[in-house]
Design a protein around this motif. Structure first.
Motif, PDB file in Angstrom:
ATOM      1  N   SER A 152       0.042   4.563  -8.194  1.00 28.97           N
ATOM      2  CA  SER A 152      -1.255   3.481  -8.175  1.00 28.97           C
ATOM      3  C   SER A 152      -1.032   2.770  -6.800  1.00 28.97           C
ATOM      4  O   SER A 152      -1.836   2.372  -6.038  1.00 28.97           O
ATOM      5  CB  SER A 152      -1.380   2.996  -9.178  1.00 28.97           C
ATOM      6  OG  SER A 152      -2.093   3.999 -10.314  1.00 28.97           O
ATOM      7  N   VAL A 153       0.325   2.126  -6.771  1.00 27.43           N
ATOM      8  CA  VAL A 153       0.523   1.226  -6.058  1.00 27.43           C
ATOM      9  C   VAL A 153       0.495   1.740  -4.622  1.00 27.43           C
ATOM     10  O   VAL A 153      -0.274   1.373  -3.632  1.00 27.43           O
ATOM     11  CB  VAL A 153       1.959   0.629  -6.089  1.00 27.43           C
ATOM     12  CG1 VAL A 153       2.424  -0.237  -4.905  1.00 27.43           C
ATOM     13  CG2 VAL A 153       1.831  -0.377  -7.415  1.00 27.43           C
ATOM     14  N   ILE A 154       1.025   3.111  -4.238  1.00 25.54           N
ATOM     15  CA  ILE A 154       0.870   3.798  -3.106  1.00 25.54           C
ATOM     16  C   ILE A 154      -0.516   4.123  -2.781  1.00 25.54           C
ATOM     17  O   ILE A 154      -1.051   4.091  -1.594  1.00 25.54           O
ATOM     18  CB  ILE A 154       1.856   5.027  -3.133  1.00 25.54           C
ATOM     19  CG1 ILE A 154       3.086   4.761  -3.456  1.00 25.54           C
ATOM     20  CG2 ILE A 154       1.784   5.863  -1.995  1.00 25.54           C
ATOM     21  CD1 ILE A 154       3.812   3.866  -2.426  1.00 25.54           C
ATOM     22  N   LYS A 155      -1.283   4.495  -3.871  1.00 25.42           N
ATOM     23  CA  LYS A 155      -2.748   4.856  -3.478  1.00 25.42           C
ATOM     24  C   LYS A 155      -3.482   3.662  -2.948  1.00 25.42           C
ATOM     25  O   LYS A 155      -4.204   3.746  -2.066  1.00 25.42           O
ATOM     26  CB  LYS A 155      -3.154   5.160  -4.985  1.00 25.42           C
ATOM     27  CG  LYS A 155      -4.554   6.067  -4.948  1.00 25.42           C
ATOM     28  CD  LYS A 155      -5.152   6.084  -6.260  1.00 25.42           C
ATOM     29  CE  LYS A 155      -5.023   7.448  -7.041  1.00 25.42           C
ATOM     30  NZ  LYS A 155      -5.695   7.527  -8.284  1.00 25.42           N
ATOM     31  N   VAL A 156      -3.201   2.553  -3.463  1.00 25.09           N
ATOM     32  CA  VAL A 156      -3.803   1.287  -3.120  1.00 25.09           C
ATOM     33  C   VAL A 156      -3.386   0.952  -1.453  1.00 25.09           C
ATOM     34  O   VAL A 156      -4.325   0.622  -0.838  1.00 25.09           O
ATOM     35  CB  VAL A 156      -3.385   0.049  -3.986  1.00 25.09           C
ATOM     36  CG1 VAL A 156      -3.885  -1.384  -3.221  1.00 25.09           C
ATOM     37  CG2 VAL A 156      -4.079   0.302  -5.140  1.00 25.09           C
ATOM     38  N   ASP A 159      -5.350   3.402   0.804  1.00 24.48           N
ATOM     39  CA  ASP A 159      -6.647   3.196   0.677  1.00 24.48           C
ATOM     40  C   ASP A 159      -6.790   1.903   1.337  1.00 24.48           C
ATOM     41  O   ASP A 159      -7.863   2.109   2.197  1.00 24.48           O
ATOM     42  CB  ASP A 159      -7.290   2.741  -0.899  1.00 24.48           C
ATOM     43  CG  ASP A 159      -8.768   2.727  -0.826  1.00 24.48           C
ATOM     44  OD1 ASP A 159      -9.467   3.628  -0.505  1.00 24.48           O
ATOM     45  OD2 ASP A 159      -8.980   1.406  -1.019  1.00 24.48           O
ATOM     46  N   LEU A 160      -6.179   1.018   1.371  1.00 25.94           N
ATOM     47  CA  LEU A 160      -6.599  -0.295   2.226  1.00 25.94           C
ATOM     48  C   LEU A 160      -6.255  -0.066   3.497  1.00 25.94           C
ATOM     49  O   LEU A 160      -6.972  -0.574   4.432  1.00 25.94           O
ATOM     50  CB  LEU A 160      -5.659  -1.461   1.411  1.00 25.94           C
ATOM     51  CG  LEU A 160      -6.054  -1.880   0.454  1.00 25.94           C
ATOM     52  CD1 LEU A 160      -4.919  -3.145  -0.281  1.00 25.94           C
ATOM     53  CD2 LEU A 160      -7.401  -2.546   0.322  1.00 25.94           C
ATOM     54  N   GLY A 164      -9.015  -0.157   6.547  1.00 24.14           N
ATOM     55  CA  GLY A 164      -8.980  -1.118   7.693  1.00 24.14           C
ATOM     56  C   GLY A 164      -8.207  -2.428   7.296  1.00 24.14           C
ATOM     57  O   GLY A 164      -8.483  -3.508   8.066  1.00 24.14           O
ATOM     58  N   LYS A 165      -7.990  -2.529   6.165  1.00 17.95           N
ATOM     59  CA  LYS A 165      -7.517  -3.874   5.334  1.00 17.95           C
ATOM     60  C   LYS A 165      -5.951  -4.002   5.625  1.00 17.95           C
ATOM     61  O   LYS A 165      -5.488  -5.166   5.100  1.00 17.95           O
ATOM     62  CB  LYS A 165      -8.233  -3.908   3.963  1.00 17.95           C
ATOM     63  CG  LYS A 165      -9.459  -4.100   4.038  1.00 17.95           C
ATOM     64  CD  LYS A 165     -10.235  -4.323   2.727  1.00 17.95           C
ATOM     65  CE  LYS A 165     -11.741  -4.424   2.547  1.00 17.95           C
ATOM     66  NZ  LYS A 165     -12.379  -4.179   1.292  1.00 17.95           N
ATOM     67  N   ILE A 166      -5.201  -2.756   5.834  1.00 22.83           N
ATOM     68  CA  ILE A 166      -3.846  -3.123   6.080  1.00 22.83           C
ATOM     69  C   ILE A 166      -3.615  -2.849   7.568  1.00 22.83           C
ATOM     70  O   ILE A 166      -4.156  -1.717   7.961  1.00 22.83           O
ATOM     71  CB  ILE A 166      -3.074  -2.067   5.072  1.00 22.83           C
ATOM     72  CG1 ILE A 166      -2.978  -2.946   3.796  1.00 22.83           C
ATOM     73  CG2 ILE A 166      -1.693  -2.065   5.709  1.00 22.83           C
ATOM     74  CD1 ILE A 166      -2.077  -2.134   2.712  1.00 22.83           C
ATOM     75  N   TYR A 167      -2.887  -3.560   8.312  1.00 19.89           N
ATOM     76  CA  TYR A 167      -2.550  -3.304   9.542  1.00 19.89           C
ATOM     77  C   TYR A 167      -1.076  -3.517   9.827  1.00 19.89           C
ATOM     78  O   TYR A 167      -0.598  -4.215   9.009  1.00 19.89           O
ATOM     79  CB  TYR A 167      -3.474  -4.239  10.267  1.00 19.89           C
ATOM     80  CG  TYR A 167      -3.158  -5.650  10.324  1.00 19.89           C
ATOM     81  CD1 TYR A 167      -2.340  -6.130  11.272  1.00 19.89           C
ATOM     82  CD2 TYR A 167      -3.860  -6.477   9.454  1.00 19.89           C
ATOM     83  CE1 TYR A 167      -1.858  -7.443  11.147  1.00 19.89           C
ATOM     84  CE2 TYR A 167      -3.553  -7.567   9.542  1.00 19.89           C
ATOM     85  CZ  TYR A 167      -2.812  -8.279  10.382  1.00 19.89           C
ATOM     86  OH  TYR A 167      -2.641  -9.636  10.146  1.00 19.89           O
ATOM     87  N   ARG A 168      -0.367  -2.908  11.060  1.00 23.45           N
ATOM     88  CA  ARG A 168       0.854  -3.109  11.308  1.00 23.45           C
ATOM     89  C   ARG A 168       0.917  -4.058  12.620  1.00 23.45           C
ATOM     90  O   ARG A 168       0.238  -3.679  13.548  1.00 23.45           O
ATOM     91  CB  ARG A 168       1.502  -1.760  11.590  1.00 23.45           C
ATOM     92  CG  ARG A 168       3.068  -1.808  11.623  1.00 23.45           C
ATOM     93  CD  ARG A 168       3.437  -0.425  11.664  1.00 23.45           C
ATOM     94  NE  ARG A 168       4.801  -0.371  11.757  1.00 23.45           N
ATOM     95  CZ  ARG A 168       5.511   0.081  12.861  1.00 23.45           C
ATOM     96  NH1 ARG A 168       4.631   0.354  13.873  1.00 23.45           N
ATOM     97  NH2 ARG A 168       6.716   0.134  13.044  1.00 23.45           N
TER      98      ARG A 168
END
Length: 870
Positions: A152-156, A159-160, A164-168
């Motif tokens: 589930s953590v990976i899924k989140v 998903d994020l 576009g809510k996670i970026y590098r």
RNA sequence: GGGGGCAUAGCUCAGUUGGUUUAGAGCAUCUGCCUUACAAGCAGAGGGUCCGCGGUUCGAACCCGUGUGCCCCCA
């Protein structure tokens, strides 16, 4: 059965905990009752029980046990947090003892050791919670790295990322050179440190020998300088803006720029700009497009880019470069300077600002609904003062760095090809499927793990598999949870983020109420910590005092919304309270054997029973109200007073038969009923002893643990008033006895002068017993050679076989008189004030008038008594 | 530097929309009691310029301003 002299908690606690668990009382499955769900703030899997846990879990247990007795279907979910940094540190330490270094192992080998450690030593704390009596549903024990949870953590993450809510991004981060890991801002501890400020002169790129002097606390970073910055309005430097200077020792040419970030007054007013090694300089660097020269390796030694001192630690370099600068004529002066330095919470290493490619969560997009939920009171904070703090933080929220350079945790689901492209997906096969061009190419997964909080923010729903098995019956029944109990210091780490995750993934807030506990401090007000060594051994305390006493002690000292100053004396108070309960039990058992079934219930006993019934009901309602508003400590104090004072000191004494006299069966049975109701009220706070006595009193058909509260009846306030009068008369007369040194054993004769005998007649047997009066008579005139006491409008004459100290009697009466007269004046002032009479509400006016009348009556009584004394 | 919180008895705290008898509780202290449930106890007592100053109001522990002192979070 003979009961022991004092209450012995040890065996009793073991016995009942086992019984409760075996009876399945703590296990919950969805049914047609209303759910009351609490998820434990998962302690670190490395954790051992400390005072903070004790407070926190006692509170949760009180709420859960109460809910159980109110007919809810309570579910309190236990579990632990994988705590990546703390656990990895433990495993590394264990390996070191075995002579193994982490770097000699592959990732899989290391994780093998880590799981081995976890299975062997992890979760001790869950055993310890059992000792405290926590009614957790052990069949639901969760772990943030359970297989489903992991997925589930990976899924989140995926998903994020897709949203576009996670970026590098290459960003300034806090770098722990010892652990070689990025730290979040919250993991950095700022301390005042006595350091030095170095004034260094840089030669200007102008004809002649001209210099500009800057001030810095970190001379070793000059090798990474890319500019010098001054304030645009600083007259000293205006002419230099746009010119160039040379970095000492390496003679790199750098521009002189102007920005109002610089403080004219600070240092020399000229700032060296080192974008790769200072947060603020980085911002300046971005703004003016300056070169970023990273002069440091990940272990804190200087890199090739520094040009000098390569491979030496930055702290050593500071000493060496100072000498070299002096030799080169660039050192102007050194001054003492105290400033804030960041240290790693975990390793205590000085934290280095460092540029690094990290994964980030864009918080602004997630924060808005989470802020709204709290501001609109959809989620209530207790105490409410934390709303302000929350708002302030949420409004200025910064992006969340979620990558950690660790192996123990959820590995970031991103894969890199040899060209440096990266792909985010649940697994490598998915990368290949989504990006056919990667097939056959060598892909390497990101080596880093996610911040522990990136898994714990899913806790309230993922413990019910809300994400790994969406819309399952359990999550639909138990989520949103009811109350979260946690420490205020993790309001941002955890509480805020759970609200965000709840809204994002369940479309619902994760809990209705949040109760913030205080911080446990020692007697001197210092926070309890391992380093100070001021944390007591909790299990030792439980052995010494019993779990109930520890629970009592910590709760009685925990004012709602304030910190708790832990002092062992409150545990002693708890133990004494246990003993009080035990002794009351012994008394009842003695009466049980001496029952008399003949005749009617004596009038005075009936009065005592009616009074206590009313008192009990009133208090039950008060406690109910307090618990609804999370005033737990106050509720416990109220119950404590009800049992100790009202039940033991007043009620039991009032119904107590004379020496070796029998007790009427009706009174006995009613008293057992009262006591059982008291135990039930107390049970959530002190579960063990209450269950034990519940069963000691008589054969029970059900355990107290699951006995439902019965709704309270109406209160007879008239009998309450009569009881209060009786208490008042008893105390006043006992005081008079004391002051006149009448020995407790010496009986007195009491004469009451009153305009209304009736209230005294109902209580006179009790009164006689309580003040050791041989006779009570009513009189219409003063009694000579007696001690006179005035109370309200009535007078009491005590005739004792004792010389009367008229002087001290007079003194007492005069003191009382002065008080009453002072009071009368203050009331009179109000009533004489026309504006008061005009503006005050009628009921307030009536109260003031009654006060005046009462005061006048009392003054008259006292004056008459004084006159009789001569 | 920015923000938040707190200040009531020796200690820890209550005091709900300003009026509920010139402020309450527990602990500690003092006095008297080994009274057949309990000395880990019983009975009783003493103890407060509600942090200072100013204001609003007929009326302030409570509302407003200001000063002081402590604590926490963030930079």
């Amino acid at each position: 059965m003979e009961l022991s002299k004092n209450y012995l908690p040890g065996e009793v606690e073991l016995k009942w905990y086992k019984h409760w668990v075996n009876s399945g009382y703590f296990h919950s499955t969805p049914n047609d009752k209303k759910a009351y769900t609490v998820v434990i703030p998962p302690p670190n899997v490395t954790g051992v029980l400390h005072m903070g846990h004790c407070l926190n879990n006692t509170i949760q247990d009180i709420l859960v046990r109460r809910a159980r007795m109110q007919g809810f279907n309570p579910c309190w979910v236990p579990g632990t947090d994988h705590a990546s940094i703390a656990t990895e540190a433990k495993v590394v330490a264990m390996l070191r003892e075995r002579g193994i270094t982490k770097s000699s192992l592959t990732r899989d080998e290391f994780l093998g050791y880590a799981w081995e450690w976890k299975e062997k030593y992890g979760g001790i704390i869950l055993q310890q919670l059992r000792k405290m009596g926590c009614s957790l549903d052990w069949e639901r024990t969760s772990f943030t790295m359970d297989a489903d949870y992991y997925e589930s953590v990976i899924k989140v993450f995926v998903d994020l990322y897709k949203k576009g809510k996670i970026y590098r991004g290459k960003r300034m981060i806090n770098w722990d050179v010892r652990a070689k890991t990025a730290l979040s801002d919250e993991e950095v501890i700022h301390k005042e440190v006595a350091g030095k400020i170095y004034h260094l002169r840089y030669k200007l790129d102008l004809p002649g020998e001209e210099y500009i002097t800057i001030a810095t606390v970190r001379p070793e970073t000059i090798l990474g300088d890319s500019a010098i910055c001054v304030h645009p309005k600083d007259d000293r430097y205006k002419k230099l803006v746009g010119k160039f200077a040379f970095v000492p020792l390496i003679n790199r040419r750098i521009p002189i720029i102007a920005d109002d970030y610089v403080e004219i007054e600070f240092g020399t007013g000229a700032l060296k700009v080192t974008p790769a090694h200072d947060m603020n300089d980085f911002v300046l660097g971005q703004k003016y497009n300056l070169e970023i020269i990273d002069t440091m390796n990940d272990d804190g030694t200087l890199s090739e880019a520094a040009g000098l001192y390569i491979g030496q630690d930055r702290i050593e370099v500071r000493k060496i470069i100072t000498k070299d600068l002096e030799a080169a004529g660039n050192l102007v002066k050194i001054e003492d300077y105290t400033h804030q330095v960041g240290f790693s919470e975990r390793t205590d290493a000085i934290v280095e600002p460092r540029l690094s490619l990290q994964w980030w969560v864009d918080m602004k997009k997630l924060a808005a609904p989470a802020l709204e939920a709290v501001m609109s009171d959809e989620i209530s904070f207790h105490p409410a003062k934390f709303k302000n703090l929350y708002r302030h933080w949420m409004e200025g929220i910064k992006d969340w760095c979620i990558s950690r350079q660790l192996w123990w945790g959820h590995r970031i689901p991103a894969w890199y090809d040899e060209e440096g492209n990266f792909y985010v997906a649940h697994n490598e096969a998915e990368v290949n499927a989504n990006h056919p061009e990667t097939k056959g190419k060598k892909l390497i997964q990101d080596a880093d793990c996610l911040d522990t909080w990136f898994s714990s923010w899913l806790w309230p729903f993922e413990v019910f598999k809300g994400l790994s098995n969406p819309n399952n019956a359990e999550v639909n029944y138990y989520y949103p949870t009811s109350t979260l109990v946690t420490a205020p210091e993790i309001i941002f780490f955890w509480v805020a983020r759970m609200i965000m995750a709840g809204e994002e993934y369940m479309g619902k807030i994760p809990f209705k109420d949040v109760y913030f506990t205080g911080i446990v401090r020692d007697k001197q007000g210092r926070k309890m910590s391992k380093s100070l060594g001021n944390s007591p051994d909790l299990l030792g305390l439980i052995d010494q005092y019993g779990a109930d006493a520890v629970r009592f002690g910590i709760m009685i000292a925990s004012p709602a919304g304030n910190d708790l100053l832990f002092d062992e004396s409150t545990l002693e108070q708890g133990r004494n309270f246990n003993n009080k309960l035990w002794n009351a039990t012994k008394l009842l058992k003695m009466w049980e054997a001496r029952q008399n079934k003949e005749g009617a219930i004596p009038e005075d006993a009936q009065f005592a029973m009616d009074w206590f019934e009313a008192k009990l009901t009133t208090t039950q309602n008060e406690v109910d109200e307090m618990l609804k508003t999370f005033r737990l400590s106050e509720a416990l104090k109220t119950i404590y007073g009800l049992i100790w004072d009202d039940f033991c000191s007043w009620y039991l004494e009032w119904i107590k038969p004379g020496f070796e006299q029998p007790m009427h069966q009706g009174v006995y049975e009613k008293t057992v009923e009262f006591y059982d109701a008291l135990l039930q009220l107390l049970h959530p706070f002190m579960p063990f002893i209450t269950e034990e006595i519940h069963h000691t009193l008589k054969t029970q058909t059900e355990d107290l643990c699951v006995k439902l509260y019965t709704p309270t009846s109406k209160v007879n306030s008239e009998v309450l008033n009569a009881g209060a009068l009786l208490q008042n008369v008893i105390s006043t007369l006992r005081d008079a006895r004391n002051k006149n040194q009448i020995k407790p054993k010496d009986a007195i004769e009491l004469h009451i002068q009153t305009s209304n005998n009736a209230p005294y007649q109902t209580i006179q047997n009790i009164l006689a017993k309580q003040i050791n009066a041989a006779t009570i008579q009513y009189t219409s005139s003063a009694i000579g050679a007696s001690i006179v006491v005035a109370l309200e409008k009535d007078k009491f004459y005590i005739v004792a076989n004792q010389a009367i100290d008229t002087a001290s009697l007079k003194e007492n009466l005069l003191k009382d008189l002065a008080h009453q007269q002072g009071f009368l004046i203050s009331v009179g002032k109000k009533l004489d004030n026309e504006k008061f009479v005009q503006n005050a509400k009628p009921e307030v006016l009536a109260i003031e008038q009654k006060k005046k009348a009462d005061a006048l009556a009392r003054i008259q009584t006292i004056e008459e008594s004084l006159a009789q004394l001569g």
